[in-house]
Enzyme design. Structure first.
Site, PDB file in Angstrom:
ATOM      1  N   TYR A   1      -1.434  -1.073  10.431  1.00 23.81           N
ATOM      2  CA  TYR A   1      -1.553  -1.245   8.981  1.00 23.81           C
ATOM      3  C   TYR A   1      -0.322  -0.697   8.269  1.00 23.81           C
ATOM      4  O   TYR A   1       0.271  -1.353   7.414  1.00 23.81           O
ATOM      5  CB  TYR A   1      -2.816  -0.538   8.491  1.00 23.81           C
TER       6      TYR A   1
ATOM      7  N   SER B   1       0.864  -1.184   0.000  1.00 20.25           N
ATOM      8  CA  SER B   1       0.000   0.000   0.000  1.00 20.25           C
ATOM      9  C   SER B   1       0.893   1.224   0.000  1.00 20.25           C
ATOM     10  O   SER B   1       2.032   1.173   0.492  1.00 20.25           O
ATOM     11  CB  SER B   1      -0.875   0.012   1.259  1.00 20.25           C
TER      12      SER B   1
END
Length: 257
Positions: free
Chosen positions: A165, A149
């Site tokens: 995350y 990401s």
């Protein structure tokens, strides 16, 4: 003699495992592989969503199987690999896409949520790569694609704030390099895709907050559209990228430039 461009992107007869393959960008990437000719083993935690996606793919004429799996559990991971070998005889491609998130300020992040995110997003990718890698090493060929990401590349003082995350995705980028270095001379390529903002069950709550900012500040001033991850996925899975390994490619409309 060099291969024709259509041959370079052709995945006919290849076998791909796609984790988190029941919804969102996982389904999109799996569909891209199938459209290029690959046979699919989809896995996800929720059996009902998984079955629906498998049936949908079969309805389009694709060869698809499904297996429920929690990638943070080594036994589940091995069961997926074993079933793939039993059904198809090999694994050529792994898309490590399964992921979860938990938003909280760092000082308020519950340890159990931090651990859960790391277990799925980082340890789960390692477990799957390890199990698949053992099969790929037998044939000395394969392509592993980790779905990282842009959160692993950049952060913002305006949020979103999700330390687990971010740490998991930055770790996955490092793991991508290390696996590429470890296995490159044995025929296995390992790369990562770092998507920016794309609509999905995981991202939509964040997109709702930040879409206007993306429209104002992104080089390409919009959220990613459906289908815009297919090309990079097929590229990295195929011989079109045969001299590329250890790389993280951002697909983010220029957000990280």
């Amino acid at each position: 003699m060099a291969k024709h461009i259509k041959e370079l992107f052709d995945l006919t007869g290849k076998v791909a495992i796609v984790t988190g393959g029941s919804r969102g960008i996982g389904v999109e990437m799996a569909e891209g592989l199938a459209e290029a000719g690959a046979n699919l083993m989809l896995c996800a935690r929720r059996e009902e969503w998984l079955s629906e996606s498998v049936e949908e793919f079969r309805g389009k004429g694709f060869t698809a199987e499904g297996k429920a799996c929690d990638v943070s559990k080594a036994a589940d991971v091995q069961a997926v690999v074993d079933e793939t070998i039993a059904k198809f005889g090999k694994v050529d491609i792994l898309i490590n896409n399964a992921g979860i998130s938990w938003g909280a300020m760092p000082e308020e992040m519950p340890l159990e949520q931090w651990q859960k995110v790391l277990d799925v997003n980082l340890t789960g990718c390692f477990l799957m790569a390890q199990a698949v890698g053992k099969e790929m090493l037998k044939r000395e060929q394969g392509s592993i694609i980790n779905i990282a990401s842009i959160a692993g590349l950049t952060s913002s003082a305006n949020g979103p704030f999700y330390a687990g995350y971010v740490a998991s995705k930055a770790g996955l980028i490092g793991l991508t390099r290390e696996l590429a270095a470890s296995w490159g001379r044995k025929g296995i390529r390992v790369n990562a895709i770092a998507p920016g903002f794309f609509h999905s069950r995981l991202a939509d709550r964040v997109i709702d907050i930040y879409e206007r900012s993306i429209q104002e500040n992104n080089v390409i001033p919009r959220v990613g559209s459906e289908g815009e991850l297919k090309g990079i996925t097929v590229f990295l899975a195929s011989d079109a990228s045969s001299y590329i390994t250890g790389q993280t490619i951002a697909v983010d409309g220029g957000m990280t430039v």
